[in-house]
Scaffold this active site. Structure first.
Site, PDB file in Angstrom:
ATOM      1  N   SER A  64       0.836  -1.204   0.000  1.00 11.76           N
ATOM      2  CA  SER A  64       0.000   0.000   0.000  1.00 11.76           C
ATOM      3  C   SER A  64       0.869   1.252   0.000  1.00 11.76           C
ATOM      4  O   SER A  64       1.614   1.479  -0.951  1.00 11.76           O
ATOM      5  CB  SER A  64      -0.956  -0.047   1.186  1.00 11.76           C
ATOM      6  OG  SER A  64      -1.969   0.911   1.079  1.00 11.76           O
ATOM      7  N   HIS A 103      -7.839  -5.377  -0.102  1.00  4.02           N
ATOM      8  CA  HIS A 103      -6.656  -4.616   0.286  1.00  4.02           C
ATOM      9  C   HIS A 103      -6.174  -5.086   1.657  1.00  4.02           C
ATOM     10  O   HIS A 103      -6.974  -5.383   2.541  1.00  4.02           O
ATOM     11  CB  HIS A 103      -7.018  -3.129   0.345  1.00  4.02           C
ATOM     12  CG  HIS A 103      -5.844  -2.235   0.573  1.00  4.02           C
ATOM     13  ND1 HIS A 103      -5.054  -1.775  -0.447  1.00  4.02           N
ATOM     14  CD2 HIS A 103      -5.325  -1.711   1.720  1.00  4.02           C
ATOM     15  CE1 HIS A 103      -4.107  -1.007   0.052  1.00  4.02           C
ATOM     16  NE2 HIS A 103      -4.243  -0.954   1.366  1.00  4.02           N
ATOM     17  N   ASP A 139     -10.120  -4.238  -4.359  1.00  2.25           N
ATOM     18  CA  ASP A 139      -9.326  -3.175  -3.744  1.00  2.25           C
ATOM     19  C   ASP A 139      -9.503  -1.877  -4.529  1.00  2.25           C
ATOM     20  O   ASP A 139      -9.342  -1.872  -5.755  1.00  2.25           O
ATOM     21  CB  ASP A 139      -7.854  -3.593  -3.748  1.00  2.25           C
ATOM     22  CG  ASP A 139      -6.932  -2.598  -3.064  1.00  2.25           C
ATOM     23  OD1 ASP A 139      -7.383  -1.525  -2.637  1.00  2.25           O
ATOM     24  OD2 ASP A 139      -5.729  -2.911  -2.953  1.00  2.25           O
TER      25      ASP A 139
END
Length: 353
Positions: free
Chosen positions: A196, A321, A291
């Site tokens: 991320s 995610h 996601d």
């Protein structure tokens, strides 16, 4: 630090629920979720259902920084599992202009000196997350890939907005390269990676190091990376609510890290927008089907490929995610993360830049 009794009890309950027969887990999770030609994994749907029932969220409901950080620290005990062993750890301090950067070196048992090394940047929207929140992720990557992992405690926003985290990320890579022998690593086989926001930092570090000349990473491990802060893509519209990371969370994170006055098109914030991607290190990019960040990660893979950079793209189409942090529950999250570790192993196997 001892795990609070309440969290310990919740973790035990979570383990019990995931051990139930599939029909019972499906009953708790609800009907299968299908969207954009994909079906959400039962493990992922069950986790979202448990999150809904407990009233928890990635970010505090009042968007309070301190509470959000504390909540993530507690939540890791619910989903990351018991510490993966045998992996030795050593705390380090990396000198920087603003003061030392804390880091932790992970070494799998039996790994000889001169091994590959991954400089790892944790996720958390540049605002939350620590090397502790990603401890088992680092352990899994170290053990499964057969590499040392140097996990970095970069400065967080809003106290330290862009480019503080990116500067720390590059400083950490330079330290790893300069001190490779002291770390037991091969200076020619140092990768950067993260999930991320950490994937953003890894991509930006690879870009900055390559463009300046001199030492640069040998490989990039980018797990559902955030790589474009300037626009909203279709996946954010499809999955921006109800799938762990929300549109509202993303807006808040970015406002903390890149407040008014920051150029969000800066390639060190939005690596996808760099003018030139030629010469960047080979990359493995993992995205998750459900996601909000899916489409920008896949756009980055396409951009690298267009520039002649060897890139492997793996869409884990049934996951959400954050899957690399959920490896302690079910089996599907771990499978996807082990795949990424395998790509890292292959990417650094005998590689000399």
């Amino acid at each position: 630090m001892a795990i609070p009794p309440q969290i310990r009890a919740q973790a035990a309950a979570m383990k019990t629920i995931y051990a139930l027969p599939s029909p019972l887990r499906r009953l708790i999770a609800g009907k299968p979720v299908q969207r954009d030609g994909q079906e959400l994994a039962l493990d992922a749907q069950l986790l979202l259902r448990m999150q809904q029932l407990s009233g928890t969220s990635l970010v505090d409901s009042n968007f309070d920084v301190g509470s959000s950080r504390a909540a993530l620290d507690a939540a890791r005990h619910l989903v990351s599992g018991t510490p993966i062993q045998p992996v030795a750890t050593r705390e380090l301090l990396i000198p920087a202009d603003h003061g030392d950067i804390a880091a932790r070196l992970y070494t799998p048992q039996g790994l000889a000196d001169g091994s590959p090394l991954l400089v790892f940047y944790h996720g958390g929207g540049f605002v939350i997350g620590t090397r502790d929140s990603h401890d088992n992720t680092a352990r899994l990557l170290a053990k499964q890939a057969g590499v040392r992992v140097l996990s970095i405690e970069y400065r967080l926003a809003p106290e330290h907005p862009f480019p503080a985290a990116q500067q720390d990320a590059l400083t950490a890579f330079d330290y790893a390269h300069a001190k490779a022998a002291d770390l037991g690593a091969d200076a020619d086989r140092i990768a950067v990676g993260g999930d991320s926001a950490g994937g953003n930092l890894a991509a930006a570090t690879a870009l900055a190091a390559t463009r300046r000349g001199g030492p640069a990473p040998a490989f990039q491990l980018l797990l559902y990376p955030a790589v474009d802060s300037t626009t909203t893509r279709r996946s954010r519209e499809l999955f921006g609510n109800g799938f762990f990371l929300t549109d509202e969370h993303m807006t808040w994170f970015l406002d903390q890290y890149a407040p008014a006055g920051v150029d969000r098109a800066d390639p060190l914030l939005s690596p996808l927008l760099a003018d030139d991607h030629t010469g960047l290190p080979p990359a493995y990019i993992a995205t998750a089907g459900f996601d909000p960040l899916r489409d920008e990660g896949e756009a980055y893979a396409a951009k690298l490929a267009e520039a002649g950079v060897p890139v492997g793209l793996s869409r884990q189409e049934d996951l959400i995610h954050g899957f690399a942090n959920f490896t302690g529950v079910g089996t599907r999250f771990r499978e996807a993360t082990v795949e990424a570790a395998g790509a890292l192993r292959m990417g650094l196997s005998g590689y000399t830049r």
